[in-house]
Design an enzyme around this catalytic site. Sequence first.
Site, mmCIF file in Angstrom:
data_model
loop_
_atom_site.group_PDB
_atom_site.id
_atom_site.type_symbol
_atom_site.label_atom_id
_atom_site.label_comp_id
_atom_site.label_asym_id
_atom_site.label_seq_id
_atom_site.Cartn_x
_atom_site.Cartn_y
_atom_site.Cartn_z
ATOM 1 N N ASP A 113 11.999 -25.622 -6.372
ATOM 2 C CA ASP A 113 12.001 -24.835 -5.136
ATOM 3 C C ASP A 113 10.720 -24.038 -4.906
ATOM 4 O O ASP A 113 10.703 -23.111 -4.094
ATOM 5 C CB ASP A 113 13.203 -23.871 -5.129
ATOM 6 C CG ASP A 113 14.500 -24.611 -4.879
ATOM 7 O OD1 ASP A 113 14.508 -25.516 -4.035
ATOM 8 O OD2 ASP A 113 15.510 -24.286 -5.528
ATOM 9 N N ASP A 172 16.152 -31.999 0.253
ATOM 10 C CA ASP A 172 15.499 -30.697 0.467
ATOM 11 C C ASP A 172 14.109 -30.649 -0.170
ATOM 12 O O ASP A 172 13.226 -29.913 0.265
ATOM 13 C CB ASP A 172 16.316 -29.549 -0.145
ATOM 14 C CG ASP A 172 17.814 -29.716 -0.076
ATOM 15 O OD1 ASP A 172 18.283 -30.866 0.003
ATOM 16 O OD2 ASP A 172 18.525 -28.714 -0.131
#
Length: 389
Positions: A113, A172
């Site tokens: 992330d 994502d």
Amino acid sequence: MKRLSIVCFLLLSVTYSFAQKTKVKKVIKDAEVQTRLMLQQIPSAKEKQDQVSPRTLENGKLKLVSSRDWTSGFFPGVLWFLYEYTQDQQWKKEAEQYTALIEREKTNAGTHDMGFKIYCSFGNAYRLTNDQKYKDVIVESARTLSKRFNPKVGLIKSWDGRKEWKYPVIIDNMMNLELLFAATRFTGDSSFYKIAVSHAKTTMKNHFRPDNSSYHVLDYDTTTGNVVAKHTHQGYAHESAWARGQAWGLYGFTMCYRETKDTAFLHQAERIAEYILSQPNLPADLIPYWDYNAPDLQTQPRDVSAASITASALYELSTYGKPNKKYKAVADKILSNLTNNYRSPLGENKGFILLHSTGHKPANSEIDVPISYADYYYLEALLRSKTMK
Ligand code: GLY
């Protein structure tokens, strides 16, 4: 007659763009009111010292997260957007402070992330200040993220330590590539660019169904590089289309086209856009339910975050390829509906800007609540709308 209609058209365009600019000004003013409220709320919401960034409301209370959390960069990003629009030094000061609080993530190799965290905060910081110290953090973060790339698979690994998957890659993860492209621009080291391109190409090859919707999680065999499972984690079912996942794909491939000018990425982004916009289950106001294929849709919560991400991506996509006014018109409509019908009343919801996002429905978590990333992409879309012709 012809001249008259040209004059009318020009007048209409000027009037429209004036109305749109006036509206953006008012919405940003409201966002400033909300964000000042949030800044006031943060000290009393802190339950632990390492909680640094607002994420959502939990039972009406402001929930803060530590820098480790994938959402920690969005609030600093909101502060940078407010500075960008207003040029008010107070917003810059707040943005600098909240950005600094998550710098330690630059060495955290335990997650994919990095782009969400570092590019939405430090990326905007560098874009708006040109300060070398922000660039250094971006480059170090890209080095850290690169450690998660396996050349045999051709992808960056998303999650560690999951029982059900050995080498999971989620849609994502496309969003984390922007940081890598930036690091190559800053350093001239093409290794980051190559990793990003490999990840995008492999995702394009494996992650999509024939109808151009995408799976959420793919699991890979690291000895052969083959896909071993096509699953979901946050969607309704393995074969359903999780709304935010489609939005991440749209934004990610649009950004990959910007960075590489490879038309394969542009066409992938267009195919995703066509998938989203042709869904019979997309409500008339274009704010999707949390999954396009969940049952009893009318009773399901919406996901405003998916709409914000989609609007921002469509503004960018509308500037590429053949002239296509449709994508801009759709983005305008999403933005106008978010603005008119999904914003928090001023002074409420601890300062969040938008209501009605859905984080993780199958885990019964963050359902129909404000979430920081919905606000972040909404403000980005608003700023993009200003520059549109
Ligand atoms: N990247 C996690 C999510 O979209 O919820």
